[in-house]
Design a protein around this motif. Structure first.
Motif, PDB file in Angstrom:
ATOM      1  N   TRP A 104       0.808  -1.214   0.000  1.00 32.18           N
ATOM      2  CA  TRP A 104       0.000   0.000   0.000  1.00 32.18           C
ATOM      3  C   TRP A 104       0.850   1.277   0.000  1.00 32.18           C
ATOM      4  O   TRP A 104       0.315   2.384   0.010  1.00 32.18           O
ATOM      5  N   VAL A 105       2.196   1.114  -0.001  1.00 32.86           N
ATOM      6  CA  VAL A 105       3.107   2.271  -0.048  1.00 32.86           C
ATOM      7  C   VAL A 105       4.032   2.086  -1.248  1.00 32.86           C
ATOM      8  O   VAL A 105       5.030   1.367  -1.175  1.00 32.86           O
ATOM      9  N   PRO A 106       3.719   2.680  -2.385  1.00 34.65           N
ATOM     10  CA  PRO A 106       4.555   2.506  -3.578  1.00 34.65           C
ATOM     11  C   PRO A 106       6.003   2.911  -3.311  1.00 34.65           C
ATOM     12  O   PRO A 106       6.271   3.867  -2.587  1.00 34.65           O
ATOM     13  N   HIS A 107       6.932   2.158  -3.906  1.00 33.87           N
ATOM     14  CA  HIS A 107       8.371   2.418  -3.803  1.00 33.87           C
ATOM     15  C   HIS A 107       8.911   2.228  -2.387  1.00 33.87           C
ATOM     16  O   HIS A 107       9.984   2.733  -2.062  1.00 33.87           O
ATOM     17  N   SER A 108       8.178   1.513  -1.526  1.00 36.00           N
ATOM     18  CA  SER A 108       8.661   1.277  -0.165  1.00 36.00           C
ATOM     19  C   SER A 108       9.595   0.074  -0.143  1.00 36.00           C
ATOM     20  O   SER A 108       9.710  -0.670  -1.114  1.00 36.00           O
ATOM     21  N   GLY A 109      10.271  -0.100   0.977  1.00 34.12           N
ATOM     22  CA  GLY A 109      11.167  -1.226   1.186  1.00 34.12           C
ATOM     23  C   GLY A 109      12.633  -0.835   1.124  1.00 34.12           C
ATOM     24  O   GLY A 109      13.072  -0.176   0.183  1.00 34.12           O
ATOM     25  N   TRP A 110      13.368  -1.208   2.155  1.00 31.63           N
ATOM     26  CA  TRP A 110      14.814  -1.024   2.190  1.00 31.63           C
ATOM     27  C   TRP A 110      15.492  -2.305   1.698  1.00 31.63           C
ATOM     28  O   TRP A 110      14.957  -3.402   1.896  1.00 31.63           O
ATOM     29  N   PRO A 111      16.690  -2.201   1.104  1.00 36.01           N
ATOM     30  CA  PRO A 111      17.420  -3.418   0.739  1.00 36.01           C
ATOM     31  C   PRO A 111      18.127  -4.062   1.916  1.00 36.01           C
ATOM     32  O   PRO A 111      18.749  -5.115   1.771  1.00 36.01           O
ATOM     33  N   ILE A 112      18.076  -3.422   3.081  1.00 34.20           N
ATOM     34  CA  ILE A 112      18.549  -4.028   4.323  1.00 34.20           C
ATOM     35  C   ILE A 112      17.383  -4.026   5.303  1.00 34.20           C
ATOM     36  O   ILE A 112      16.425  -3.254   5.149  1.00 34.20           O
ATOM     37  N   GLY A 113      17.458  -4.897   6.313  1.00 33.63           N
ATOM     38  CA  GLY A 113      16.398  -4.970   7.302  1.00 33.63           C
ATOM     39  C   GLY A 113      16.801  -4.319   8.611  1.00 33.63           C
ATOM     40  O   GLY A 113      17.964  -3.944   8.817  1.00 33.63           O
ATOM     41  N   ALA A 114      15.843  -4.217   9.523  1.00 34.22           N
ATOM     42  CA  ALA A 114      16.128  -3.634  10.834  1.00 34.22           C
ATOM     43  C   ALA A 114      17.218  -4.411  11.558  1.00 34.22           C
ATOM     44  O   ALA A 114      18.036  -3.823  12.276  1.00 34.22           O
ATOM     45  N   SER A 115      17.272  -5.722  11.357  1.00 34.30           N
ATOM     46  CA  SER A 115      18.277  -6.543  12.048  1.00 34.30           C
ATOM     47  C   SER A 115      19.691  -6.209  11.596  1.00 34.30           C
ATOM     48  O   SER A 115      20.657  -6.407  12.351  1.00 34.30           O
ATOM     49  N   GLU A 116      19.848  -5.731  10.373  1.00 33.69           N
ATOM     50  CA  GLU A 116      21.178  -5.389   9.875  1.00 33.69           C
ATOM     51  C   GLU A 116      21.671  -4.054  10.423  1.00 33.69           C
ATOM     52  O   GLU A 116      22.869  -3.782  10.416  1.00 33.69           O
ATOM     53  N   LEU A 117      20.760  -3.238  10.901  1.00 37.05           N
ATOM     54  CA  LEU A 117      21.154  -1.969  11.507  1.00 37.05           C
ATOM     55  C   LEU A 117      21.293  -2.081  13.019  1.00 37.05           C
ATOM     56  O   LEU A 117      22.021  -1.296  13.645  1.00 37.05           O
ATOM     57  N   ALA A 118      20.639  -3.063  13.604  1.00 34.95           N
ATOM     58  CA  ALA A 118      20.591  -3.198  15.065  1.00 34.95           C
ATOM     59  C   ALA A 118      21.966  -3.247  15.737  1.00 34.95           C
ATOM     60  O   ALA A 118      22.152  -2.641  16.803  1.00 34.95           O
ATOM     61  N   PRO A 119      22.981  -3.943  15.179  1.00 37.60           N
ATOM     62  CA  PRO A 119      24.271  -4.014  15.879  1.00 37.60           C
ATOM     63  C   PRO A 119      24.974  -2.673  16.052  1.00 37.60           C
ATOM     64  O   PRO A 119      25.931  -2.579  16.831  1.00 37.60           O
ATOM     65  N   PHE A 120      24.515  -1.637  15.355  1.00 42.73           N
ATOM     66  CA  PHE A 120      25.202  -0.345  15.386  1.00 42.73           C
ATOM     67  C   PHE A 120      24.466   0.698  16.234  1.00 42.73           C
ATOM     68  O   PHE A 120      24.957   1.808  16.409  1.00 42.73           O
ATOM     69  N   LEU A 121      23.317   0.324  16.789  1.00 44.40           N
ATOM     70  CA  LEU A 121      22.497   1.307  17.481  1.00 44.40           C
ATOM     71  C   LEU A 121      23.077   1.726  18.824  1.00 44.40           C
ATOM     72  O   LEU A 121      22.995   2.896  19.215  1.00 44.40           O
ATOM     73  N   ASP A 122      23.673   0.786  19.566  1.00 47.46           N
ATOM     74  CA  ASP A 122      24.243   1.154  20.863  1.00 47.46           C
ATOM     75  C   ASP A 122      25.432   2.095  20.705  1.00 47.46           C
ATOM     76  O   ASP A 122      25.590   3.049  21.481  1.00 47.46           O
ATOM     77  N   ARG A 123      26.281   1.847  19.708  1.00 43.50           N
ATOM     78  CA  ARG A 123      27.378   2.786  19.446  1.00 43.50           C
ATOM     79  C   ARG A 123      26.836   4.138  19.008  1.00 43.50           C
ATOM     80  O   ARG A 123      27.360   5.196  19.389  1.00 43.50           O
ATOM     81  N   ALA A 124      25.769   4.121  18.226  1.00 36.69           N
ATOM     82  CA  ALA A 124      25.148   5.382  17.811  1.00 36.69           C
ATOM     83  C   ALA A 124      24.630   6.152  19.015  1.00 36.69           C
ATOM     84  O   ALA A 124      24.756   7.386  19.079  1.00 36.69           O
ATOM     85  N   ALA A 125      24.045   5.456  19.983  1.00 36.27           N
ATOM     86  CA  ALA A 125      23.496   6.122  21.168  1.00 36.27           C
ATOM     87  C   ALA A 125      24.563   6.901  21.916  1.00 36.27           C
ATOM     88  O   ALA A 125      24.320   8.000  22.429  1.00 36.27           O
ATOM     89  N   GLU A 126      25.765   6.352  22.001  1.00 29.37           N
ATOM     90  CA  GLU A 126      26.844   7.052  22.697  1.00 29.37           C
ATOM     91  C   GLU A 126      27.238   8.327  21.963  1.00 29.37           C
ATOM     92  O   GLU A 126      27.528   9.353  22.584  1.00 29.37           O
ATOM     93  N   HIS A 127      27.258   8.280  20.643  1.00 32.59           N
ATOM     94  CA  HIS A 127      27.589   9.480  19.872  1.00 32.59           C
ATOM     95  C   HIS A 127      26.524  10.559  20.047  1.00 32.59           C
ATOM     96  O   HIS A 127      26.844  11.751  20.120  1.00 32.59           O
TER      97      HIS A 127
END
Length: 530
Positions: A104-127
């Motif tokens: 229902w959202v044309p042109h939606s979708g990332w080529p990576i998933g949330a799980s592929e970004l998850a390992p970097f979120l804690d380091r991002a929080a510190e920044h």
């Protein structure tokens, strides 16, 4: 980290292993992650240590699309620290659904998933200066905060709880983190920052497959050449496509634009108040859907409790992602700003008088903060029900080049930002559901403005939120976007892009946490190139 003005730098110093264009949260996070590595890193910042009208004018735009909050200029980010100089500090997580291909959202979708970004979120929080990089939204918040989960739950088929964190500066606890203020304190002998260094052109080899150098101008338009093995553009959702499109000496369509996608799919968040509530009846609802102070591994941090459309109702009714929250609007005689100024050592005699005259409110506020661990009570003018809605990606919503140029000879960005009825529907539906849920749970409900009610044909009184996104979107294949899953420009070996311009969709969440997580991820990628 050494900071110099471009005017004081010799030509023999304009070379590095990595050149980062832009010193906002994306650029400075990338640099900080690479501190102490063998890489010689240059960060080029168009502005200086203070805002300047002359430099800000380089961000002028031609606006030919929907009304924007600032119609003639990109918000003042030409300064060391970039957009962090003006941001509000709100940080939110993209939902798993935001990464999905939604029919229902044309042109939606990332080529990576949330799980592929998850390992970097804690380091991002510190920044960023927040307590947690993940696990702080939905009902998971209550466990994290050490609080019992309320028994009066939202109807999960309609709405779900959503929490934002507010960034906190490590030096000034009354402010969110301003990245530029901390550059000098970072021990990084391999990194230099050049101020008043505006990149005006990207120079490639004859095939346009590799970047050789960038042209950079200071306070005078005479260009100088910066050479590097690898380049990263981190100049924002407008600046990144503008620079790619304007670099057309080898390829007339610009760099990375063989499929005419650079600058397309411009999105933002449409945001604003959809209703209001009388402060005199708001105590109970603010205690439940207000601010919470939580002790985290990185100190005390403030969280804001709101609501968002459930994934189920988004799919069932074809809705875009949308969130709402209660925003306290202080009165002119609210004493807390005066108290903050006094504690910072910047207070005036008037601030002292205001604080003394409101000692009772201040005492109750301190008790509320220390004992209940909730937000400070303000003297309020009103309480607004505000919303933030994602936009459906639209290839006709775009950045192109204007006919006129700035004082350095670079064409201005021409902004044709489009809004659509699907966004209006999501806002009105989410607002109606929020009002219904507040009432069902026994809380006073805000009164919606007429134009925000379901069935209204009046235009929504919303505007952009200075979150330009999507203009160099990430894709698995060059025919569908501008950068690949590693944020490398398709077809250009050594050019990468950082920032929200790579987002294929926006979700409803403020973008900075995702921007910084992607920058951390990109830093790991660049380490492997050495």
């Amino acid at each position: 980290m050494r900071i110099d003005d471009l005017r004081s730098v010799g030509d023999d110093e304009l070379a590095a292993d990595l050149c980062i264009v832009g010193s906002g949260p994306a650029g400075l996070t990338l640099a900080a992650e690479l501190a102490g590595t063998p890489l010689r890193v240059l960060v080029l910042e168009s502005g200086g240590l203070e805002l300047s009208d002359e430099v800000d004018a380089l961000a002028d735009i031609d606006n030919v699309g929907a009304r924007r909050a600032q119609s003639n200029r990109v918000s003042g980010d030409r300064i060391l620290g970039g957009a962090s100089h003006t941001w509000s500090g709100r940080c939110g997580l993209l939902d798993q659904l935001d990464f999905s291909d939604r029919p229902w959202v044309p042109h939606s979708g990332w080529p990576i998933g949330a799980s592929e970004l998850a390992p970097f979120l804690d380091r991002a929080a510190e920044h960023i200066g927040i307590g947690y990089g993940s696990g702080f939204t939905d009902d998971a918040f209550w466990r994290l905060a050490g609080r019992p989960q309320p028994t009066d739950s939202l109807d999960p088929a309609r709405l779900r709880p959503y929490f934002w964190q507010i960034s906190r500066d490590p030096v000034d606890p009354f402010d969110c983190k301003r990245f530029g203020a901390h550059v000098k304190g970072l021990v990084a002998p391999n990194i230099r920052v050049f101020l008043n260094a505006t990149v005006t052109h990207i120079d490639t080899d004859p095939d346009g497959a590799r970047v050789d150098s960038v042209q950079v101008a200071g306070t005078e338009p005479r260009p100088r050449t910066v050479r590097a093995a690898t380049f990263v553009l981190a100049t924002g959702g407008i600046g990144n496509p503008r620079l790619l499109l304007a670099s057309r000496r080898v390829r007339p369509e610009g760099i990375g634009n063989r499929h005419d996608l650079v600058g397309r799919f411009l999105m933002d968040h449409r945001c604003g108040a959809v209703g209001a509530l009388d402060p005199s009846v708001a105590d109970t609802v603010l205690e439940r859907f207000g601010k919470y102070v939580v002790r985290t591994p990185h100190g005390k941090h403030t969280f804001l409790h709101g609501v968002a459309l459930s994934p189920d109702i988004q799919e069932a009714e074809g809705l875009l992602n949308c969130a709402l929250w209660l925003q306290e609007v202080p009165a002119e005689d609210d004493p807390w700003d005066s108290v903050k100024q006094l504690l910072r050592g910047r207070g005036t005699r008037r601030d002292a008088k205001v604080a003394l005259a409101n000692s009772g409110l201040l005492l109750s506020g301190a008790r509320r903060r220390l004992i209940q661990h909730t937000g400070l009570p303000h003297r309020l003018d009103r309480i607004e029900l505000r919303c933030m809605v994602e936009q459906s990606p639209n290839p006709d919503s775009r950045v192109t080049l204007a006919d006129r140029a700035d004082r350095l000879g670079m064409p201005l960005a021409r902004i044709d930002w489009r809004v659509n009825a699907q966004e209006d529907t999501a806002v009105r539906r989410a607002a109606a559901l929020a009002i219904g849920e507040f009432a069902r749970l026994g809380f006073p409900a805000p009164a919606l403005y007429d134009w925000a009610r379901e069935g209204s044909t009046l235009p929504l009184q919303l505007t952009d939120w200075a979150h330009p996104t999507g203009t160099t979107r990430m894709s698995a294949h060059a025919r569908d976007g501008v950068v690949d899953i590693d944020c490398r420009v398709h077809g250009v070996d050594n050019l990468f892009i950082a920032g929200s311009s790579v987002f294929p969709t926006t979700g409803h969440a403020n973008p900075t946490l995702t921007i910084v997580a992607l920058a951390v991820r990109l830093a790991d990628t660049l380490r492997t190139l050495t």
